[in-house]
Design a protein around this motif. Sequence first.
Motif, PDB file in Angstrom:
ATOM      1  N   VAL A  30       0.523   3.074   8.880  1.00 19.89           N
ATOM      2  CA  VAL A  30       0.806   2.741   7.487  1.00 19.89           C
ATOM      3  C   VAL A  30       1.244   1.279   7.433  1.00 19.89           C
ATOM      4  O   VAL A  30       2.273   0.917   8.008  1.00 19.89           O
ATOM      5  CB  VAL A  30       1.901   3.640   6.883  1.00 19.89           C
ATOM      6  N   LEU A  31       0.451   0.454   6.780  1.00 19.31           N
ATOM      7  CA  LEU A  31       0.785  -0.957   6.609  1.00 19.31           C
ATOM      8  C   LEU A  31       1.727  -1.064   5.415  1.00 19.31           C
ATOM      9  O   LEU A  31       1.318  -0.831   4.282  1.00 19.31           O
ATOM     10  CB  LEU A  31      -0.484  -1.776   6.374  1.00 19.31           C
ATOM     11  N   GLU A  87       7.465   7.502   2.682  1.00 13.75           N
ATOM     12  CA  GLU A  87       6.932   8.192   1.488  1.00 13.75           C
ATOM     13  C   GLU A  87       5.481   8.598   1.704  1.00 13.75           C
ATOM     14  O   GLU A  87       5.084   9.709   1.363  1.00 13.75           O
ATOM     15  CB  GLU A  87       7.020   7.296   0.256  1.00 13.75           C
ATOM     16  N   VAL A  88       4.697   7.681   2.236  1.00 13.57           N
ATOM     17  CA  VAL A  88       3.278   7.964   2.467  1.00 13.57           C
ATOM     18  C   VAL A  88       3.133   9.103   3.461  1.00 13.57           C
ATOM     19  O   VAL A  88       2.376  10.057   3.241  1.00 13.57           O
ATOM     20  CB  VAL A  88       2.525   6.705   2.952  1.00 13.57           C
ATOM     21  N   LEU A  89       3.855   9.017   4.574  1.00 13.11           N
ATOM     22  CA  LEU A  89       3.735  10.048   5.607  1.00 13.11           C
ATOM     23  C   LEU A  89       4.216  11.400   5.106  1.00 13.11           C
ATOM     24  O   LEU A  89       3.601  12.430   5.404  1.00 13.11           O
ATOM     25  CB  LEU A  89       4.502   9.616   6.856  1.00 13.11           C
ATOM     26  N   LYS A  90       5.294  11.413   4.343  1.00 16.08           N
ATOM     27  CA  LYS A  90       5.789  12.685   3.796  1.00 16.08           C
ATOM     28  C   LYS A  90       4.762  13.284   2.834  1.00 16.08           C
ATOM     29  O   LYS A  90       4.458  14.469   2.896  1.00 16.08           O
ATOM     30  CB  LYS A  90       7.115  12.467   3.076  1.00 16.08           C
ATOM     31  N   ALA A  91       4.202  12.435   1.963  1.00 20.94           N
ATOM     32  CA  ALA A  91       3.204  12.926   0.994  1.00 20.94           C
ATOM     33  C   ALA A  91       1.943  13.408   1.701  1.00 20.94           C
ATOM     34  O   ALA A  91       1.251  14.299   1.207  1.00 20.94           O
ATOM     35  CB  ALA A  91       2.871  11.821  -0.003  1.00 20.94           C
ATOM     36  N   ALA A  92       1.647  12.829   2.869  1.00 20.92           N
ATOM     37  CA  ALA A  92       0.466  13.232   3.637  1.00 20.92           C
ATOM     38  C   ALA A  92       0.746  14.444   4.516  1.00 20.92           C
ATOM     39  O   ALA A  92      -0.150  14.930   5.208  1.00 20.92           O
ATOM     40  CB  ALA A  92      -0.028  12.067   4.490  1.00 20.92           C
ATOM     41  N   PRO A 101      -0.618   1.295   1.278  1.00 13.92           N
ATOM     42  CA  PRO A 101      -0.227   1.744  -0.054  1.00 13.92           C
ATOM     43  C   PRO A 101      -0.154   0.540  -0.998  1.00 13.92           C
ATOM     44  O   PRO A 101       0.624  -0.380  -0.775  1.00 13.92           O
ATOM     45  CB  PRO A 101       1.157   2.370   0.152  1.00 13.92           C
ATOM     46  N   ILE A 102      -1.007   0.548  -1.994  1.00 16.55           N
ATOM     47  CA  ILE A 102      -1.017  -0.522  -2.997  1.00 16.55           C
ATOM     48  C   ILE A 102      -0.049  -0.103  -4.089  1.00 16.55           C
ATOM     49  O   ILE A 102      -0.205   0.957  -4.688  1.00 16.55           O
ATOM     50  CB  ILE A 102      -2.439  -0.748  -3.533  1.00 16.55           C
ATOM     51  N   THR A 103       0.950  -0.929  -4.322  1.00 14.01           N
ATOM     52  CA  THR A 103       2.073  -0.513  -5.162  1.00 14.01           C
ATOM     53  C   THR A 103       2.133  -1.158  -6.539  1.00 14.01           C
ATOM     54  O   THR A 103       3.074  -0.921  -7.281  1.00 14.01           O
ATOM     55  CB  THR A 103       3.391  -0.763  -4.416  1.00 14.01           C
ATOM     56  N   SER A 104       1.136  -1.970  -6.880  1.00 13.30           N
ATOM     57  CA  SER A 104       1.125  -2.568  -8.216  1.00 13.30           C
ATOM     58  C   SER A 104      -0.301  -2.920  -8.607  1.00 13.30           C
ATOM     59  O   SER A 104      -1.171  -3.101  -7.748  1.00 13.30           O
ATOM     60  CB  SER A 104       1.992  -3.835  -8.261  1.00 13.30           C
ATOM     61  N   ALA A 105      -0.507  -3.047  -9.913  1.00 13.94           N
ATOM     62  CA  ALA A 105      -1.821  -3.456 -10.408  1.00 13.94           C
ATOM     63  C   ALA A 105      -2.158  -4.853  -9.914  1.00 13.94           C
ATOM     64  O   ALA A 105      -3.307  -5.131  -9.553  1.00 13.94           O
ATOM     65  CB  ALA A 105      -1.835  -3.404 -11.933  1.00 13.94           C
ATOM     66  N   ALA A 150      10.811   2.639   4.056  1.00 11.16           N
ATOM     67  CA  ALA A 150      10.898   3.723   3.070  1.00 11.16           C
ATOM     68  C   ALA A 150       9.527   4.010   2.464  1.00 11.16           C
ATOM     69  O   ALA A 150       9.171   5.166   2.232  1.00 11.16           O
ATOM     70  CB  ALA A 150      11.900   3.361   1.972  1.00 11.16           C
ATOM     71  N   LEU A 151       8.754   2.961   2.235  1.00 17.67           N
ATOM     72  CA  LEU A 151       7.398   3.135   1.697  1.00 17.67           C
ATOM     73  C   LEU A 151       6.524   3.890   2.698  1.00 17.67           C
ATOM     74  O   LEU A 151       5.804   4.825   2.333  1.00 17.67           O
ATOM     75  CB  LEU A 151       6.788   1.776   1.362  1.00 17.67           C
TER      76      LEU A 151
END
Length: 131
Positions: A112-113, A123-128, A53-57, A119-120
């Motif tokens: 998930v790296l 979030e990814v797993l829940k959204a998936a 998950p890339i979290t910033s520009a 928590a990150l």
Amino acid sequence: ELNLIKLKKKISAGADFVFTQPVFDLAAFETWMRAVQALKVEQQVPVLASVLPITSAEQAETVQRHRLYGPLGDEVVSRISGAADARAEGVALAAETATRLRTVPGVRGINVLCGGDAALAAEVLKAAGSA
């Protein structure tokens, strides 16, 4: 091809499973997985596809510029950079990728790296739909 030779050597040396680099290009990953399947690697050890998950520009631009995990497409950088909430967009993108990866033949799990940010990852797993 060199990647597959190294992979076979690792398995011969006793690897119990394979984690991939983060997947951003699903078409290229699917091509790689077909080659893995042709060698029957996925029958010897589980293949776990990774998402980042890339979290910033800034992170997106750094990953793209330095090719930290292979090529990162302009569309990913644009999507993260143009988002009102880059973290949420990165989670959504990683979740979409994870959802698609689960359908790729031979993939037995998702990694998930998250740099230790549990928590990150959650979030990814829940959204998936995996949590």
